[in-house]
Design a protein around this motif. Structure first.
Motif, short mmCIF file in Angstrom:
data_model
loop_
_atom_site.label_atom_id
_atom_site.label_comp_id
_atom_site.label_asym_id
_atom_site.label_seq_id
_atom_site.Cartn_x
_atom_site.Cartn_y
_atom_site.Cartn_z
N UNK A 25 0.66 -0.80 0.32
CA UNK A 25 -0.39 -0.13 0.20
C UNK A 25 0.76 0.87 0.12
N UNK A 26 2.38 1.20 0.90
CA UNK A 26 3.15 2.84 0.42
C UNK A 26 3.82 2.73 -0.81
N UNK A 27 3.36 1.67 -2.03
CA UNK A 27 4.09 1.64 -3.47
C UNK A 27 3.09 1.93 -3.62
N UNK A 28 1.33 1.90 -3.50
CA UNK A 28 1.02 2.57 -4.44
C UNK A 28 0.43 3.41 -4.12
N UNK A 29 0.28 3.84 -2.98
CA UNK A 29 0.32 5.48 -2.55
C UNK A 29 1.58 6.83 -3.09
N UNK A 30 2.31 6.09 -3.29
CA UNK A 30 3.65 6.94 -3.47
C UNK A 30 3.02 6.95 -5.53
N UNK A 31 3.08 5.80 -5.96
CA UNK A 31 2.87 5.86 -7.46
C UNK A 31 1.77 6.34 -7.81
N UNK A 32 0.15 6.50 -7.22
CA UNK A 32 -0.70 7.72 -7.64
C UNK A 32 -0.20 8.71 -7.24
N UNK A 33 0.55 9.26 -6.37
CA UNK A 33 0.72 10.89 -6.11
C UNK A 33 2.34 10.82 -6.60
N UNK A 34 2.84 10.33 -7.42
CA UNK A 34 3.39 10.14 -8.54
C UNK A 34 2.88 10.96 -9.70
N UNK A 35 2.41 9.69 -10.09
CA UNK A 35 1.32 10.37 -11.66
C UNK A 35 0.34 10.97 -11.46
N UNK A 36 -0.61 11.57 -10.27
CA UNK A 36 -1.28 12.77 -10.50
C UNK A 36 -0.49 13.73 -10.55
N UNK A 37 0.61 14.49 -10.00
CA UNK A 37 1.37 15.61 -9.45
C UNK A 37 1.99 15.90 -10.96
N UNK A 186 9.73 11.22 -17.32
CA UNK A 186 10.23 9.90 -16.71
C UNK A 186 9.54 9.66 -15.55
N UNK A 187 8.96 11.03 -14.48
CA UNK A 187 8.35 10.76 -13.76
C UNK A 187 7.05 9.69 -13.55
N UNK A 188 6.69 10.44 -14.31
CA UNK A 188 5.23 9.03 -14.92
C UNK A 188 5.46 7.17 -15.33
N UNK A 189 6.73 7.07 -15.89
CA UNK A 189 7.95 5.79 -15.71
C UNK A 189 8.04 5.15 -14.46
N UNK A 190 8.83 6.37 -13.55
CA UNK A 190 9.13 6.07 -12.02
C UNK A 190 7.60 5.20 -11.81
N UNK A 191 6.27 6.39 -11.67
CA UNK A 191 5.30 5.57 -10.69
C UNK A 191 4.54 4.01 -11.10
N UNK A 192 5.10 3.82 -12.88
CA UNK A 192 4.97 2.15 -13.36
C UNK A 192 6.18 1.56 -13.01
N UNK A 193 7.39 2.04 -13.21
CA UNK A 193 8.08 0.86 -12.48
C UNK A 193 7.77 0.47 -11.29
N UNK A 194 7.97 1.57 -10.48
CA UNK A 194 7.30 1.24 -9.12
C UNK A 194 6.46 0.37 -8.52
#
Length: 231
Positions: A25-37, A186-194
């Motif tokens: 759930x930590x990774x999911x929340x991290x990824x969602x915030x990265x994608x949104x911002x 690249x930031x969006x791709x980092x979220x996808x990678x996570x």
């Protein structure tokens, strides 16, 4: 002398913390915030700055829709937790990449949207709708995961919510660096990678064939992070 009869703790209860899914759930929340911002940067450049509020609304709608999907789908409710996590993470990771490609390559004249009754207005409105659906879809998977974990582990909701906030906090603290140093794509791709890497972590508890699926996705997203201009 008074003695207290303390009930013995079953071994499974003592080890339950290992499978409480705080990391997921930590990774999911991290990824969602990265994608949104990150999308606020992309959309403000591609459309206009005031469309940033649209991104926030679509993110909330996507996460909420994921929760609704968990509530109404009997198939999801009957599925094992790790199965839900794996497929949600894998689909969300691949979907995030596909959604960004759509958003990046769609050509749209946002001023033409307001020229009601013209062919250009209709076309621009349809393109805007595709962009909105693409962004919205990126958040449905995280919504499914969060709703599933919160609903199935009510006794550990405090720890899960704390992990959720920590992941979101890490995302907020790092996304500025990702966007400024690496760029929004690249930031969006980092979220996808996570999410892909987290899917691989979950796959270690599932069938070996699923590990190969997640591993391929991890390799692909690593390449996209390293070469975001290839999109």
């Amino acid at each position: 002398m008074t003695t207290l009869n303390v009930p013995a703790v079953a071994p499974s209860a003592r080890l339950s913390w290992q499978w409480s899914h705080h990391f997921e759930i930590l990774v999911v929340s991290f990824s969602a915030l990265i994608i949104e911002i990150s999308y606020t940067r992309v959309i403000s450049y591609k459309l206009f700055y005031y469309y940033v509020y649209l991104v926030i609304g679509l993110a909330l709608l996507g996460i909420g829709s994921g929760g609704v999907l968990v509530a109404v789908s009997k198939r999801i409710r009957r599925a094992a937790t790790d199965q839900i996590l794996f497929w949600s993470l894998v689909i969300s990771s691949a979907g995030t990449v596909a959604a960004y490609v759509l958003v990046a390559y769609i050509r749209i004249d946002t001023l033409a949207v307001w020229e009601y009754g013209t062919a250009a207005s209709t076309r621009s409105f349809l393109m805007l709708l595709v962009i909105c659906v693409s962004i919205f879809a990126s958040f449905v998977g995280p919504g499914v995961i969060i709703a599933t974990l919160f609903g199935r582990q009510p006794e550990g909701i405090g720890g899960l919510y704390f992990a959720d906030l920590v992941g979101a906090g890490i995302g907020c603290a790092t996304v500025i660096y990702f966007v400024s140093a690496l760029g929004a794509p690249a930031a969006v791709m980092i979220a996808a990678l996570a999410m892909a890497a987290c899917g691989l972590w979950v796959a270690l508890r599932l069938h070996p064939a699923l590990r190969a699926v997640a591993a391929v996705l991890v390799v692909g997203t690593v390449l996209l992070v390293a070469f975001p201009g290839s999109l």
